[in-house]
Design a protein around this motif. Structure first.
Motif, PDB file in Angstrom:
ATOM      1  N   TRP A 252      45.093  32.691  35.734  1.00  0.00           N
ATOM      2  CA  TRP A 252      44.720  33.474  36.914  1.00  0.00           C
ATOM      3  C   TRP A 252      45.760  33.299  38.021  1.00  0.00           C
ATOM      4  O   TRP A 252      46.078  32.190  38.425  1.00  0.00           O
ATOM      5  CB  TRP A 252      43.348  33.032  37.397  1.00  0.00           C
ATOM      6  N   VAL A 253      46.308  34.410  38.522  1.00  0.00           N
ATOM      7  CA  VAL A 253      47.392  34.381  39.504  1.00  0.00           C
ATOM      8  C   VAL A 253      46.889  34.385  40.946  1.00  0.00           C
ATOM      9  O   VAL A 253      47.433  33.650  41.782  1.00  0.00           O
ATOM     10  CB  VAL A 253      48.361  35.556  39.257  1.00  0.00           C
ATOM     11  N   PRO A 254      45.885  35.193  41.332  1.00  0.00           N
ATOM     12  CA  PRO A 254      45.410  35.167  42.725  1.00  0.00           C
ATOM     13  C   PRO A 254      44.803  33.813  43.094  1.00  0.00           C
ATOM     14  O   PRO A 254      44.868  32.845  42.325  1.00  0.00           O
ATOM     15  CB  PRO A 254      44.357  36.283  42.753  1.00  0.00           C
ATOM     16  N   GLN A 255      44.198  33.749  44.256  1.00  0.00           N
ATOM     17  CA  GLN A 255      43.604  32.495  44.718  1.00  0.00           C
ATOM     18  C   GLN A 255      42.548  31.995  43.724  1.00  0.00           C
ATOM     19  O   GLN A 255      41.750  32.792  43.213  1.00  0.00           O
ATOM     20  CB  GLN A 255      42.955  32.681  46.090  1.00  0.00           C
ATOM     21  N   PRO A 256      42.524  30.703  43.444  1.00  0.00           N
ATOM     22  CA  PRO A 256      41.590  30.166  42.437  1.00  0.00           C
ATOM     23  C   PRO A 256      40.124  30.515  42.699  1.00  0.00           C
ATOM     24  O   PRO A 256      39.355  30.717  41.768  1.00  0.00           O
ATOM     25  CB  PRO A 256      41.819  28.647  42.510  1.00  0.00           C
ATOM     26  N   LYS A 257      39.738  30.595  43.958  1.00  0.00           N
ATOM     27  CA  LYS A 257      38.338  30.869  44.295  1.00  0.00           C
ATOM     28  C   LYS A 257      38.100  32.332  44.648  1.00  0.00           C
ATOM     29  O   LYS A 257      37.086  32.676  45.262  1.00  0.00           O
ATOM     30  CB  LYS A 257      37.901  29.963  45.449  1.00  0.00           C
ATOM     31  N   ASP A 258      39.017  33.195  44.248  1.00  0.00           N
ATOM     32  CA  ASP A 258      38.852  34.631  44.481  1.00  0.00           C
ATOM     33  C   ASP A 258      37.528  35.087  43.869  1.00  0.00           C
ATOM     34  O   ASP A 258      37.239  34.823  42.703  1.00  0.00           O
ATOM     35  CB  ASP A 258      40.018  35.389  43.832  1.00  0.00           C
ATOM     36  N   GLU A 259      36.707  35.785  44.654  1.00  0.00           N
ATOM     37  CA  GLU A 259      35.374  36.172  44.186  1.00  0.00           C
ATOM     38  C   GLU A 259      35.424  37.172  43.031  1.00  0.00           C
ATOM     39  O   GLU A 259      34.445  37.328  42.303  1.00  0.00           O
ATOM     40  CB  GLU A 259      34.560  36.754  45.334  1.00  0.00           C
ATOM     41  N   ARG A 260      36.572  37.843  42.836  1.00  0.00           N
ATOM     42  CA  ARG A 260      36.686  38.798  41.733  1.00  0.00           C
ATOM     43  C   ARG A 260      36.998  38.131  40.393  1.00  0.00           C
ATOM     44  O   ARG A 260      36.921  38.775  39.355  1.00  0.00           O
ATOM     45  CB  ARG A 260      37.776  39.833  42.035  1.00  0.00           C
ATOM     46  N   LYS A 261      37.356  36.870  40.407  1.00  0.00           N
ATOM     47  CA  LYS A 261      37.833  36.206  39.199  1.00  0.00           C
ATOM     48  C   LYS A 261      36.856  36.300  38.030  1.00  0.00           C
ATOM     49  O   LYS A 261      37.236  36.729  36.936  1.00  0.00           O
ATOM     50  CB  LYS A 261      38.174  34.740  39.502  1.00  0.00           C
ATOM     51  N   PRO A 262      35.567  35.920  38.165  1.00  0.00           N
ATOM     52  CA  PRO A 262      34.657  36.015  37.007  1.00  0.00           C
ATOM     53  C   PRO A 262      34.522  37.435  36.472  1.00  0.00           C
ATOM     54  O   PRO A 262      34.484  37.642  35.257  1.00  0.00           O
ATOM     55  CB  PRO A 262      33.321  35.489  37.567  1.00  0.00           C
ATOM     56  N   LEU A 263      34.463  38.418  37.375  1.00  0.00           N
ATOM     57  CA  LEU A 263      34.300  39.800  36.940  1.00  0.00           C
ATOM     58  C   LEU A 263      35.565  40.320  36.263  1.00  0.00           C
ATOM     59  O   LEU A 263      35.493  41.055  35.275  1.00  0.00           O
ATOM     60  CB  LEU A 263      33.936  40.685  38.136  1.00  0.00           C
ATOM     61  N   GLU A 264      36.731  39.934  36.767  1.00  0.00           N
ATOM     62  CA  GLU A 264      37.987  40.363  36.140  1.00  0.00           C
ATOM     63  C   GLU A 264      38.138  39.743  34.750  1.00  0.00           C
ATOM     64  O   GLU A 264      38.627  40.392  33.827  1.00  0.00           O
ATOM     65  CB  GLU A 264      39.184  39.996  37.015  1.00  0.00           C
ATOM     66  N   ILE A 265      37.721  38.502  34.591  1.00  0.00           N
ATOM     67  CA  ILE A 265      37.764  37.871  33.269  1.00  0.00           C
ATOM     68  C   ILE A 265      36.820  38.601  32.322  1.00  0.00           C
ATOM     69  O   ILE A 265      37.180  38.900  31.173  1.00  0.00           O
ATOM     70  CB  ILE A 265      37.410  36.372  33.375  1.00  0.00           C
ATOM     71  N   ALA A 266      35.614  38.918  32.794  1.00  0.00           N
ATOM     72  CA  ALA A 266      34.652  39.648  31.959  1.00  0.00           C
ATOM     73  C   ALA A 266      35.196  41.020  31.573  1.00  0.00           C
ATOM     74  O   ALA A 266      35.081  41.446  30.422  1.00  0.00           O
ATOM     75  CB  ALA A 266      33.325  39.797  32.698  1.00  0.00           C
TER      76      ALA A 266
END
Length: 392
Positions: A252-266
């Motif tokens: 993951w390139v953006p901020q580690p706690k970016d709120e979009r991270k789980p949804l982007e992974i899904a």
């Protein structure tokens, strides 16, 4: 004086729910009991980064006035409660029509026309519209695309050859001439690629209809997590491997706690699932299993993904860089070739589909002149085989 609550309640029964309008919007009307008002959320069905949702209040100032939605008055409502016509003061009209309920029969197997081919891949949750305000628009549309492709796999049923052929159609879509300006994931309903799928004419017609319905389903095919090991897309459930989730999390390139991270992974895991044959327990096998140690000693990987790349972020190209840049991708084949440093060591492990192999072979001379290659190509009886023998 505002209209009485009972009148609002009666009208709400008619207007609550999902509509499509003549201007190309999907509309969800909901009621706020506390504030005694109706709210309409208009979502443009066009897949465009500048398209914005609009929130309008539906009111009736007095019992003798017309219902208003934003700056438009209700001009007509048919007796079947299936169509509303709104008109603005300057004469512009918007016609709302009730959307049809999703046709779950499209998931039927071609074998018997009624049963679902792979019931264990369904979550039995009916598709229904929902308010999209907290979800990026591109993810909404990817949900509709992914759900349609999984429906098509259900339609094909337990037949290995057309299931594998569908994988190749989706993989080769990037390089097809019709792809330019079209959908990035799915060939159009009239694409000649669908003629290469060995299914009956009726199944092919159903597939075309299912593809045509995609733009109308952006609000009813939600991508979400169900626990830690499943991603749901509409009525479809997709099993995910913990190591894949960890691999994407690590890249993951953006901020580690970016709120979009789980949804982007899904979203990305769901996208890659469209290549998988439901008759197999393994991920699709359209690449040769080149030893990661060999790939790790290359400067760049030309055909990789954030799930399987052996090199670091910024060193591999992938299928969908407009999404996968968040996981370290630098572009996609073939356009990324122009940006790789001359004389670098490049690993070339293309999908062994007809279009990709032919395209790589057509560029082999150019690639050899520019880079030091580590190439993995399956030996096939094809027009390019002699060229491969003489070039390497």
């Amino acid at each position: 004086m505002m209209v009485s609550e009972s009148v609002v309640d009666r009208f709400a029964k008619q207007i609550l729910g999902h509509w499509l309008d003549s201007l190309g919007n999907s509309i969800i009307v909901s009621e706020s009991p506390e504030e005694q008002k109706l709210t309409a959320v208009l979502t443009p069905l066009i897949d465009h980064p500048e398209a914005k949702d609009r929130i309008l209040t539906i009111t009736r100032p007095t019992s003798h006035s017309s219902w208003r939605c934003g700056n438009a008055n209700l001009e007509f409502a048919d007796t079947g409660e299936r169509r509303l016509v709104w008109v603005t003061e300057d004469g512009r009209r918007s016609v709302w029509s009730r959307s049809e309920a999703p046709n779950l029969a499209v998931g039927a197997s071609e074998m018997d026309g009624t049963s679902v081919a792979f019931p264990w891949l369904l979550n039995n949750v009916p598709a229904e519209p929902w308010l999209p305000l907290d979800v990026p628009r591109d993810i909404l549309y990817d949900g509709a695309r992914i759900a349609a492709l999984h429906d098509i796999r259900q339609m094909i049923g337990p037949r290995s050859e057309p299931q594998e052929r569908l994988t190749h159609i989706l993989m080769d879509h990037d390089l097809h001439p019709q792809r330019r300006g079209g959908d990035y994931l799915i060939p159009s309903s009239d694409s000649p690629l669908w003629q290469t799928l060995n299914v009956s004419d009726s199944a092919r017609k159903s597939i075309a209809q299912r593809i045509t319905s995609i733009p109308h389903e952006a609000l009813s095919q939600r991508i979400s997590w169900s626990g830690d090991s499943e991603v749901w897309v509409g009525r479809h459930k997709i099993s995910v491997r913990p190591r894949d989730v960890q691999a994407l999390s690590n890249r993951w390139v953006p901020q580690p706690k970016d709120e979009r991270k789980p949804l982007e992974i899904a979203r990305l895991l769901a996208l890659y699932s469209v290549f998988d044959n439901p008759l197999s327990n393994r991920r699709n096998g359209v690449h040769l299993g080149l030893d990661p140690e060999i790939r790790r000693h290359c400067d760049f990987e030309l055909f990789a993904s954030p799930l399987n790349a052996a090199v670091a972020n910024g060193r591999f190209s992938s299928k969908w860089p407009h999404i996968e840049w968040r996981f370290g991708s630098i572009g996609s084949y073939p356009s990324v070739i122009d940006y790789l440093p001359v004389n670098s060591v490049v690993c070339i492990n293309p999908p062994f589909t007809e279009a990709y192999l032919a395209d790589v072979m057509a560029r082999l001379g150019e690639l050899k002149l520019r880079f030091r290659l580590r190439i993995a190509i399956p030996i096939q009886e094809a027009a390019w085989r002699k060229k491969l023998h003489s070039s390497l």
